[in-house]
Design a protein around this motif. Structure first.
Motif, short mmCIF file in Angstrom:
data_model
loop_
_atom_site.label_atom_id
_atom_site.label_comp_id
_atom_site.label_asym_id
_atom_site.label_seq_id
_atom_site.Cartn_x
_atom_site.Cartn_y
_atom_site.Cartn_z
N ALA A 26 0.82 -1.22 0.00
CA ALA A 26 0.00 0.00 0.00
C ALA A 26 0.85 1.26 0.00
O ALA A 26 0.41 2.31 -0.46
N ALA A 27 2.09 1.17 0.50
CA ALA A 27 2.98 2.32 0.54
C ALA A 27 3.86 2.44 -0.72
O ALA A 27 4.66 3.37 -0.83
N SER A 28 3.70 1.51 -1.65
CA SER A 28 4.48 1.57 -2.89
C SER A 28 4.13 2.86 -3.64
O SER A 28 3.03 3.38 -3.51
N PRO A 29 5.06 3.35 -4.45
CA PRO A 29 4.80 4.60 -5.17
C PRO A 29 3.73 4.44 -6.25
O PRO A 29 3.44 3.33 -6.71
N SER A 30 3.18 5.56 -6.66
CA SER A 30 2.23 5.56 -7.77
C SER A 30 2.99 5.26 -9.06
O SER A 30 4.22 5.33 -9.11
N LEU A 31 2.26 4.96 -10.10
CA LEU A 31 2.89 4.71 -11.39
C LEU A 31 3.63 5.95 -11.87
O LEU A 31 4.74 5.85 -12.40
N ALA A 32 3.06 7.13 -11.68
CA ALA A 32 3.73 8.37 -12.08
C ALA A 32 5.05 8.54 -11.34
O ALA A 32 6.06 8.94 -11.95
N GLU A 33 5.09 8.21 -10.05
CA GLU A 33 6.33 8.30 -9.28
C GLU A 33 7.37 7.29 -9.77
O GLU A 33 8.55 7.60 -9.87
N VAL A 34 6.91 6.09 -10.12
CA VAL A 34 7.82 5.06 -10.66
C VAL A 34 8.42 5.54 -11.98
O VAL A 34 9.62 5.43 -12.19
N ARG A 35 7.58 6.12 -12.83
CA ARG A 35 8.11 6.63 -14.11
C ARG A 35 9.14 7.72 -13.89
O ARG A 35 10.15 7.77 -14.57
N THR A 36 8.90 8.61 -12.92
CA THR A 36 9.84 9.68 -12.61
C THR A 36 11.16 9.11 -12.10
O THR A 36 12.23 9.57 -12.50
N GLN A 37 11.09 8.08 -11.25
CA GLN A 37 12.29 7.45 -10.71
C GLN A 37 13.10 6.77 -11.79
O GLN A 37 14.34 6.71 -11.71
N GLN A 38 12.43 6.26 -12.83
CA GLN A 38 13.13 5.55 -13.90
C GLN A 38 13.68 6.49 -14.96
O GLN A 38 14.51 6.07 -15.75
N ALA A 39 13.21 7.72 -14.99
CA ALA A 39 13.63 8.67 -16.02
C ALA A 39 15.04 9.17 -15.80
O ALA A 39 15.66 9.07 -14.82
#
Length: 171
Positions: A158-171
């Motif tokens: 439940a504390a995992s990041p949102s998809l948008a946050e994951v995309r930002t981390q991978q960029a």
């Protein structure tokens, strides 16, 4: 065995031959040659993991690992959500004995038991490692229509990041 394409590239839904008998049923859940003939890419299983879940409503987060997965329940039922992390596309399935999914590496997968005493099999083509991408299963962008059950999940999922946050981390 029959493989069906889905709306997510590379994700395949497999119909297994479930053969009822006087004692219950028999199924050949994995047969490399038959699956290859049905269109599954070459797949060398190196590890078979089994999850047993006593209650309905147990949800496991969206995890994308660096290996391909072949998923199949041998008892009970599961609601499965697969997420294409680049586009945010979601496809859901209700699986029971007689069903399987081939999930290529990099797609996020999550499941929720919809029946008690569920046994869920994971065949993978790389040994397990902690390397993975996790996405919040309740991310509003994904709008996954989880079953109407009392859900139980880990705080970590439940504390995992949102998809948008994951995309930002991978960029």
């Amino acid at each position: 065995m029959k493989a069906h394409e889905t709306s997510i590239e590379g994700l395949l839904r497999i119909e297994l031959d479930l053969q009822p008998n006087a004692d219950g049923w028999f199924e050949e859940s994995f047969h490399r040659d038959k699956l290859a003939a049905a269109g599954i890419p070459p797949y060398d299983v190196v590890q078979h993991n089994v999850t047993y879940v006593e209650r309905a409503g147990i949800l496991r987060g969206i995890h994308a690992e660096p290996w391909d997965k072949y998923l199949s329940p041998s008892a009970g039922r599961v609601f499965v959500a697969i997420v294409e992390l680049h586009t945010g596309q979601v496809e859901t399935f209700e699986l029971g004995p007689g069903d399987a999914l081939y999930v290529p590496r990099g797609l996020g997968n999550s499941f929720c038991t919809t029946a008690p005493h569920t046994v869920y099999n994971f065949l993978v083509n790389e040994p397990w490692s902690p390397e993975r991408i996790a996405v919040n299963p309740f991310d509003p962008e994904l709008a996954i229509p989880w079953p109407s059950l009392e859900l139980s999940y880990t705080e970590r999922d439940a504390a995992s990041p949102s998809l948008a946050e994951v995309r930002t981390q991978q960029a």
